[in-house]
Scaffold this motif. Structure first.
Motif, PDB file in Angstrom:
ATOM      1  N   ILE A 153      24.810  54.659 124.779  1.00  0.00           N
ATOM      2  CA  ILE A 153      25.606  54.770 125.996  1.00  0.00           C
ATOM      3  C   ILE A 153      26.966  54.125 125.776  1.00  0.00           C
ATOM      4  O   ILE A 153      27.063  53.087 125.103  1.00  0.00           O
TER       5      ILE A 153
ATOM      6  N   MET B 248      27.593  52.924 135.987  1.00  0.00           N
ATOM      7  CA  MET B 248      26.292  52.670 136.624  1.00  0.00           C
ATOM      8  C   MET B 248      26.416  51.775 137.856  1.00  0.00           C
ATOM      9  O   MET B 248      25.534  51.762 138.708  1.00  0.00           O
TER      10      MET B 248
ATOM     11  N   VAL C 155      18.366  56.957 133.560  1.00  0.00           N
ATOM     12  CA  VAL C 155      19.202  56.264 132.575  1.00  0.00           C
ATOM     13  C   VAL C 155      19.397  54.801 132.993  1.00  0.00           C
ATOM     14  O   VAL C 155      19.235  53.886 132.185  1.00  0.00           O
ATOM     15  N   SER C 156      19.712  54.583 134.276  1.00  0.00           N
ATOM     16  CA  SER C 156      19.930  53.205 134.751  1.00  0.00           C
ATOM     17  C   SER C 156      18.668  52.366 134.606  1.00  0.00           C
ATOM     18  O   SER C 156      18.718  51.227 134.140  1.00  0.00           O
TER      19      SER C 156
ATOM     20  N   PHE D  43      20.709  51.425 122.587  1.00  0.00           N
ATOM     21  CA  PHE D  43      20.798  52.383 123.691  1.00  0.00           C
ATOM     22  C   PHE D  43      22.077  53.207 123.545  1.00  0.00           C
ATOM     23  O   PHE D  43      23.172  52.661 123.461  1.00  0.00           O
TER      24      PHE D  43
ATOM     25  N   SER E 124      19.212  46.302 121.833  1.00  0.00           N
ATOM     26  CA  SER E 124      18.769  47.691 121.714  1.00  0.00           C
ATOM     27  C   SER E 124      19.897  48.614 121.253  1.00  0.00           C
ATOM     28  O   SER E 124      21.063  48.292 121.368  1.00  0.00           O
TER      29      SER E 124
ATOM     30  N   ARG F 185      30.895  46.046 135.332  1.00  0.00           N
ATOM     31  CA  ARG F 185      29.906  46.859 136.058  1.00  0.00           C
ATOM     32  C   ARG F 185      29.574  46.232 137.422  1.00  0.00           C
ATOM     33  O   ARG F 185      29.378  46.940 138.410  1.00  0.00           O
TER      34      ARG F 185
ATOM     35  N   PRO G 106      19.633  42.750 129.253  1.00  0.00           N
ATOM     36  CA  PRO G 106      18.293  43.119 128.795  1.00  0.00           C
ATOM     37  C   PRO G 106      18.326  44.097 127.629  1.00  0.00           C
ATOM     38  O   PRO G 106      17.317  44.380 127.023  1.00  0.00           O
ATOM     39  N   VAL G 107      19.502  44.624 127.324  1.00  0.00           N
ATOM     40  CA  VAL G 107      19.593  45.617 126.250  1.00  0.00           C
ATOM     41  C   VAL G 107      20.418  45.097 125.074  1.00  0.00           C
ATOM     42  O   VAL G 107      20.854  45.864 124.236  1.00  0.00           O
TER      43      VAL G 107
ATOM     44  N   SER H 181      16.186  52.814 132.602  1.00  0.00           N
ATOM     45  CA  SER H 181      15.834  52.592 131.197  1.00  0.00           C
ATOM     46  C   SER H 181      16.777  51.572 130.560  1.00  0.00           C
ATOM     47  O   SER H 181      16.366  50.776 129.723  1.00  0.00           O
ATOM     48  N   PHE H 182      18.044  51.599 130.980  1.00  0.00           N
ATOM     49  CA  PHE H 182      19.042  50.711 130.381  1.00  0.00           C
ATOM     50  C   PHE H 182      18.880  49.272 130.883  1.00  0.00           C
ATOM     51  O   PHE H 182      18.893  48.322 130.094  1.00  0.00           O
TER      52      PHE H 182
END
Lengths: 274, 264
Positions: free
Chosen positions: B92, B100, A155-156, B90, B88, B151, B84-85, A158-159
């Protein structure tokens, strides 16, 4: 009708192999779609043609010849992106074209084959053998082990791959394992839906699942569930109407994707009203 | 003060062009270093090399250990220039994103009460607690950036590596953001290496400046940076602009700038 359909051994084997291959592709596809590598399945499926041609030329097992060929090609894609800084989609395109060209070259050298190449291009789930069922089961066990043990790494990475690296996650090893499992999955799935339709199994269920789920785990469950439903409905419809099984599975997948899209739109519209 | 980061003779190139050439420096514990320089000067590449995201000639040591052997990544918090997302979908949640940042043990996917407490503390520090349960991609770019800062902070790192972290923030969030960094540095002794063009807000907290334009042109205290006419002349228009900015915003420690006749 359904009990008659399920009483045939070839149908049971086809459903079993199809279900296993569909779940494998759907789970892998979630990571590939999110990493924007979804077309890797398409590229590697073209490389399968080289494996098929080489196996026919040598008179060897298609699966055992194709798996190393496709794995080597997937490593080539990783090398092109990492070492030569070529964009992922371009690297996939290069390997795909090379795989197709080499496959046709070998076919031409051998003066063509008597085997029905059409079957490999578009798949024939009802001709799957027991050894392929076992290989699919083994691959699913490997994939589930990889996902469960390395869930947070996956998951990390890919994220946010750079950040994952700064948490001590070996992003390269994660990508490499994912790519190698994808290679094996592509080879096993080409018997089910054929070389040209493999990427649909890798892409459509995960995309539909992303529309329905809110958490990562939900996406994995939805993708696997939708893929299973598509295989069962597709095989049944192809049996009843005597139409090609690979194409039918993909069309059912597309119908499920359309339903997921409509549900997502309605849900968003309802949320806006509130 | 113990050395936190030690870079020796770093050289890096993309294709034929050298982006970093013979860069060496040491950052000590408790330093708050502003990394500045013109666009294309190699600032982001330098951070990537320090973190092992790009491989360069030379050596990088973290807490006295070679980068290749360094395993204690929880001591480092990293925030990239862009998420980077950002574009997206994603799937989450915000709290999962912050989670994370914590280390984890293999076969132990359950979130402990202590970990959850740390996650909520980090969210609270960056004023993002209200978004905890929301899906990350539903937030604005500025809100996402604050979550990504949470994070970086959640493991309570000893060093923060930040690449233009304030670029997507509005004026009020930017001020809060730099005040938070200042507090982390002054109260908890967190070492900070920060790329910034925003010397106005951040200038009052920074203790050292590092000026990189392919090579390390200047590395010293804020006083040395602001004080020296020779430095200003050597560094050219970009540095002069930075010094003027520090002066105009009242963050030049000497209260004047080289243009007002101060000499070495």
């Amino acid at each position: 009708m359904i009990s008659e359909f399920l009483s045939y051994g070839f149908v049971q084997r086809g459903l079993l192999a199809g279900s296993l291959a569909a779940v494998i592709c759907a789970l892998l596809g979630v990571f590939l779609v999110l990493k924007r590598l979804s077309l890797i399945g398409d590229g590697l499926s073209h490389v399968c043609l080289t494996g098929v041609a080489a196996a026919l030329l040598m008179g060897a097992s298609l699966v055992y010849v194709s798996i190393p060929v496709v794995m080597a090609s997937s490593l080539g894609i990783l090398k092109l992106t990492e070492k030569f800084r070529i964009y992922g989609d371009a690297a996939i395109g290069i390997i795909s074209a090379a795989g197709l060209a080499v496959g046709l070259f070998i076919t031409s050298l051998a003066g063509g084959f008597n085997t029905d190449l059409f079957g490999y291009l578009f798949g024939s789930i009802l001709t799957v053998g027991m050894d392929e069922v076992i290989l699919c089961a083994v691959l699913l066990v490997i994939l589930l082990f990889f996902i469960i043990v390395f869930y947070r790494d996956l998951v990390s990475a890919s994220f946010d791959a750079p950040f994952a690296h700064t948490r001590g996650i070996n992003v390269r090893a994660v990508n490499l394992t994912l790519t190698l499992i994808t290679s094996a999955a592509v080879v096993l799935a080409f018997k089910v839906v054929g070389i040209f339709l493999i990427s649909a199994l890798l892409i459509i269920p995960p995309v539909a699942a992303l529309m329905l789920a809110r958490t990562f785990k939900q996406v994995l469950y939805w993708a696997a569930g939708l893929a299973l439903a598509a295989v069962w409905a597709g095989v049944y419809l192809s049996f009843v109407f005597d139409i090609p099984s690979g194409a039918t599975i993909i069309l059912v997948n597309l119908c499920l994707l359309a339903c997921a899209y409509v549900y997502n739109r309605l849900k968003n519209a309802y949320a806006c009203k509130e | 003060m113990p050395t936190v980061i030690e870079a020796s003779r770093l050289r890096f190139r993309y294709e034929r062009a050298w982006v970093l050439d013979n860069v060496s420096f040491k950052i000590e514990s408790g330093d708050y270093v502003g990394l500045i320089g013109p666009n294309g000067g190699g600032k982001t590449t330098l951070l990537k090399v320090l973190l092992g995201l790009e491989k360069a000639e030379g050596s990088v040591r973290w807490f006295g250990q070679e980068l290749g052997q360094f395993k204690d990544w929880q001591k480092i918090g990293y925030l990239a220039q862009k998420s980077p997302v950002a574009q997206s979908r994603f799937p989450i949640s915000v709290e999962e994103v912050v989670f994370m940042g914590l280390g984890f043990e293999r076969f132990h996917n359950r979130v402990s009460h202590t970990d959850l407490k740390k996650v909520y503390e980090a969210l609270s520090q960056t004023n993002t607690l209200a978004y905890a349960k929301r899906v990350f991609h539903d937030l604005s770019v500025g809100q996402q950036q604050r979550v990504l800062l949470a994070r970086a902070l959640v493991s309570q790192p000893e060093v923060l590596i930040l690449d233009e972290p304030s670029a997507a923030l509005d004026a009020s969030s930017r001020e809060d953001f730099f005040n938070l960094l200042g507090e982390l540095n002054s109260r908890r002794g967190v070492t900070i290496l920060l790329i910034t063009h925003d010397t106005g807000e951040v200038g009052k907290h920074i203790s050292k400046f590092m000026y990189v334009d392919k090579e390390l042109v200047f590395y010293g205290t804020k006083q040395e940076f602001c004080h020296s006419e020779k430095v200003a002349a050597k560094l050219g228009a970009f540095a002069q602009h930075t010094i003027d900015h520090l002066h105009n915003t009242g963050h030049c420690p000497l209260g004047h700038c080289p243009g007002e006749g101060v000499s070495d």
